[in-house]
Motif scaffolding. Sequence first.
Motif, PDB file in Angstrom:
ATOM      1  N   LYS A 102       0.850  -1.191   0.000  1.00 12.61           N
ATOM      2  CA  LYS A 102       0.000   0.000   0.000  1.00 12.61           C
ATOM      3  C   LYS A 102       0.889   1.246   0.000  1.00 12.61           C
ATOM      4  N   ASP A 103       0.513   2.254  -0.772  1.00 11.19           N
ATOM      5  CA  ASP A 103       1.290   3.498  -0.820  1.00 11.19           C
ATOM      6  C   ASP A 103       1.481   4.062   0.583  1.00 11.19           C
ATOM      7  N   GLY A 104       2.721   4.402   0.902  1.00 14.20           N
ATOM      8  CA  GLY A 104       3.013   5.014   2.194  1.00 14.20           C
ATOM      9  C   GLY A 104       3.043   4.028   3.352  1.00 14.20           C
ATOM     10  N   GLN A 105       2.844   2.732   3.081  1.00 13.90           N
ATOM     11  CA  GLN A 105       2.847   1.715   4.139  1.00 13.90           C
ATOM     12  C   GLN A 105       3.951   0.691   3.848  1.00 13.90           C
ATOM     13  N   THR A 106       4.162  -0.205   4.803  1.00  8.29           N
ATOM     14  CA  THR A 106       5.201  -1.227   4.593  1.00  8.29           C
ATOM     15  C   THR A 106       4.593  -2.616   4.483  1.00  8.29           C
ATOM     16  N   ILE A 107       3.284  -2.691   4.285  1.00  4.33           N
ATOM     17  CA  ILE A 107       2.625  -3.994   4.086  1.00  4.33           C
ATOM     18  C   ILE A 107       1.747  -3.932   2.842  1.00  4.33           C
ATOM     19  N   SER A 108       1.459  -5.116   2.315  1.00  3.28           N
ATOM     20  CA  SER A 108       0.571  -5.186   1.148  1.00  3.28           C
ATOM     21  C   SER A 108      -0.875  -5.410   1.609  1.00  3.28           C
ATOM     22  N   TYR A 109      -1.780  -5.279   0.661  1.00  7.46           N
ATOM     23  CA  TYR A 109      -3.202  -5.485   0.959  1.00  7.46           C
ATOM     24  C   TYR A 109      -3.492  -6.962   1.240  1.00  7.46           C
ATOM     25  N   PRO A 110      -4.332  -7.256   2.233  1.00  6.44           N
ATOM     26  CA  PRO A 110      -4.791  -8.638   2.437  1.00  6.44           C
ATOM     27  C   PRO A 110      -6.004  -8.934   1.543  1.00  6.44           C
ATOM     28  N   GLU A 111      -6.598 -10.072   1.749  1.00  9.55           N
ATOM     29  CA  GLU A 111      -7.787 -10.484   0.997  1.00  9.55           C
ATOM     30  C   GLU A 111      -8.483 -11.538   1.844  1.00  9.55           C
ATOM     31  N   VAL A 112      -9.755 -11.789   1.584  1.00  9.40           N
ATOM     32  CA  VAL A 112     -10.415 -12.900   2.288  1.00  9.40           C
ATOM     33  C   VAL A 112     -11.190 -13.750   1.296  1.00  9.40           C
ATOM     34  N   TYR A 113     -11.018 -15.062   1.439  1.00  8.00           N
ATOM     35  CA  TYR A 113     -11.698 -16.030   0.579  1.00  8.00           C
ATOM     36  C   TYR A 113     -12.727 -16.821   1.384  1.00  8.00           C
ATOM     37  N   GLU A 114     -13.799 -17.149   0.710  1.00  5.38           N
ATOM     38  CA  GLU A 114     -14.813 -18.049   1.265  1.00  5.38           C
ATOM     39  C   GLU A 114     -14.964 -19.219   0.296  1.00  5.38           C
ATOM     40  N   VAL A 115     -14.978 -20.431   0.823  1.00 10.08           N
ATOM     41  CA  VAL A 115     -15.279 -21.571  -0.043  1.00 10.08           C
ATOM     42  C   VAL A 115     -16.793 -21.771  -0.041  1.00 10.08           C
ATOM     43  N   VAL A 116     -17.386 -21.609  -1.216  1.00 12.38           N
ATOM     44  CA  VAL A 116     -18.832 -21.711  -1.381  1.00 12.38           C
ATOM     45  C   VAL A 116     -19.222 -23.169  -1.644  1.00 12.38           C
ATOM     46  N   SER A 117     -18.409 -23.881  -2.415  1.00 13.08           N
ATOM     47  CA  SER A 117     -18.673 -25.288  -2.719  1.00 13.08           C
ATOM     48  C   SER A 117     -17.356 -25.968  -3.052  1.00 13.08           C
ATOM     49  N   GLY A 118     -17.193 -27.186  -2.586  1.00 15.63           N
ATOM     50  CA  GLY A 118     -15.931 -27.895  -2.811  1.00 15.63           C
ATOM     51  C   GLY A 118     -14.978 -27.660  -1.654  1.00 15.63           C
ATOM     52  N   ARG A 119     -13.691 -27.780  -1.928  1.00 15.44           N
ATOM     53  CA  ARG A 119     -12.663 -27.600  -0.899  1.00 15.44           C
ATOM     54  C   ARG A 119     -11.452 -26.948  -1.547  1.00 15.44           C
ATOM     55  N   ALA A 120     -10.880 -25.983  -0.852  1.00 19.92           N
ATOM     56  CA  ALA A 120      -9.706 -25.275  -1.387  1.00 19.92           C
ATOM     57  C   ALA A 120      -8.479 -25.552  -0.542  1.00 19.92           C
ATOM     58  N   PHE A 121      -7.339 -25.577  -1.209  1.00 21.51           N
ATOM     59  CA  PHE A 121      -6.050 -25.476  -0.525  1.00 21.51           C
ATOM     60  C   PHE A 121      -5.409 -24.187  -1.024  1.00 21.51           C
ATOM     61  N   TYR A 122      -5.104 -23.295  -0.093  1.00 18.86           N
ATOM     62  CA  TYR A 122      -4.443 -22.047  -0.463  1.00 18.86           C
ATOM     63  C   TYR A 122      -2.964 -22.155  -0.105  1.00 18.86           C
ATOM     64  N   LEU A 123      -2.108 -22.022  -1.095  1.00 20.13           N
ATOM     65  CA  LEU A 123      -0.670 -21.958  -0.836  1.00 20.13           C
ATOM     66  C   LEU A 123      -0.327 -20.493  -0.605  1.00 20.13           C
ATOM     67  N   LEU A 124       0.189 -20.218   0.584  1.00 25.86           N
ATOM     68  CA  LEU A 124       0.552 -18.850   0.960  1.00 25.86           C
ATOM     69  C   LEU A 124       2.052 -18.779   1.130  1.00 25.86           C
ATOM     70  N   GLN A 125       2.689 -17.777   0.558  1.00 28.05           N
ATOM     71  CA  GLN A 125       4.144 -17.659   0.697  1.00 28.05           C
ATOM     72  C   GLN A 125       4.545 -16.199   0.906  1.00 28.05           C
ATOM     73  N   LYS A 126       5.354 -16.012   1.950  1.00 30.27           N
ATOM     74  CA  LYS A 126       5.752 -14.652   2.332  1.00 30.27           C
ATOM     75  C   LYS A 126       7.228 -14.433   2.028  1.00 30.27           C
ATOM     76  N   PRO A 127       7.539 -13.565   1.079  1.00 27.73           N
ATOM     77  CA  PRO A 127       8.950 -13.309   0.767  1.00 27.73           C
ATOM     78  C   PRO A 127       9.611 -12.420   1.822  1.00 27.73           C
ATOM     79  N   ARG A 128      10.904 -12.552   1.898  1.00 27.15           N
ATOM     80  CA  ARG A 128      11.709 -11.706   2.789  1.00 27.15           C
ATOM     81  C   ARG A 128      11.552 -10.245   2.361  1.00 27.15           C
ATOM     82  N   LYS A 129      11.544  -9.346   3.339  1.00 19.65           N
ATOM     83  CA  LYS A 129      11.483  -7.921   2.992  1.00 19.65           C
ATOM     84  C   LYS A 129      12.905  -7.393   2.822  1.00 19.65           C
ATOM     85  N   ALA A 130      13.099  -6.551   1.815  1.00 20.35           N
ATOM     86  CA  ALA A 130      14.439  -6.030   1.539  1.00 20.35           C
ATOM     87  C   ALA A 130      14.331  -4.682   0.850  1.00 20.35           C
ATOM     88  N   ASP A 131      15.069  -3.701   1.325  1.00 21.50           N
ATOM     89  CA  ASP A 131      15.164  -2.379   0.688  1.00 21.50           C
ATOM     90  C   ASP A 131      13.795  -1.769   0.386  1.00 21.50           C
TER      91      ASP A 131
END
Length: 272
Positions: A102-131
């Motif tokens: 986000k402009d002027g911040q040091t974090i990115s925007y989050p999001e929220v998911y809902e599973v309506v039907s079926g089943r999800a696997f979410y792969l989440l990966q957080k990169p190292r912060k640098a410069d």
Amino acid sequence: MKDLQQQSGLPISLDETGHLQIDSNLRGGEMSMRKLYDLKEVAQDEITDADRELYYMYRDVHKEEDEQEIRSNNLRYDMTVILPGMIGNEFAKTLGHYHPMKDGQTISYPEVYEVVSGRAFYLLQKPRKADGGYDFSNIEEAYLVEVKAGQKAIMPPDFGHITINIDQEPLVMANWVSSSFQSDYSEIKSHKGGCVFITKSEDGYQVEKNPEYASCPEVKTLTPKELAEFALIFSHPMYQTGMEEVSKLEYLDKPENHIENLSADKVFDDGV
Ligand SMILES: [Fe+2]
């Protein structure tokens, strides 16, 4: 036809071809699709069936009476259907992306998911912060979050995310997200996918490391917590709970006000 009204809170059904049928009284819902060809840069195996349809995205679905509230809070509600099937030895998945800081911040925007039907696997990966940005080749935290129908899962700030459908039925999911940014697909593409691939094994699925990354930790399996403070109740559609108390969705557009409650340990439980 599968009626999704009760799970999604909206007059929508899933037809036999895996497309959503959206009631004509709803607004938005313009569809775009991805085919296997679109994932050629992020698949572990070579793509042979390039023209096969993989998933459908329906953007900005909403009720007319909610439009002003959604717009004035910089929000958007989308739906996605991921068809079952394989991409070589990998299970069907989305291309994957990061959200920008986000402009002027040091974090990115989050999001929220809902599973309506079926089943999800979410792969989440957080990169190292640098410069003041990210070092996308070095992943510091990586999780596979299993989300069942009715459950909701926050993608915390700074985590790239990929959705995987390992079951033999369509996965229907919805998301609330800030309308203030565009997703970045380039870093996942340049690393030829996420930091791991979810592939078929004798007893279901296995996690295989992607050699394009300089480092990636062991991927922990997690489940989502029910978070009433963010209008996430597993027995209620998040479209409905979000519109009833839109102030509880502020974390999506103003994550800087909620950083301490958006870490992985606050939004996930250890998996079984
Ligand atoms: Fe996203």
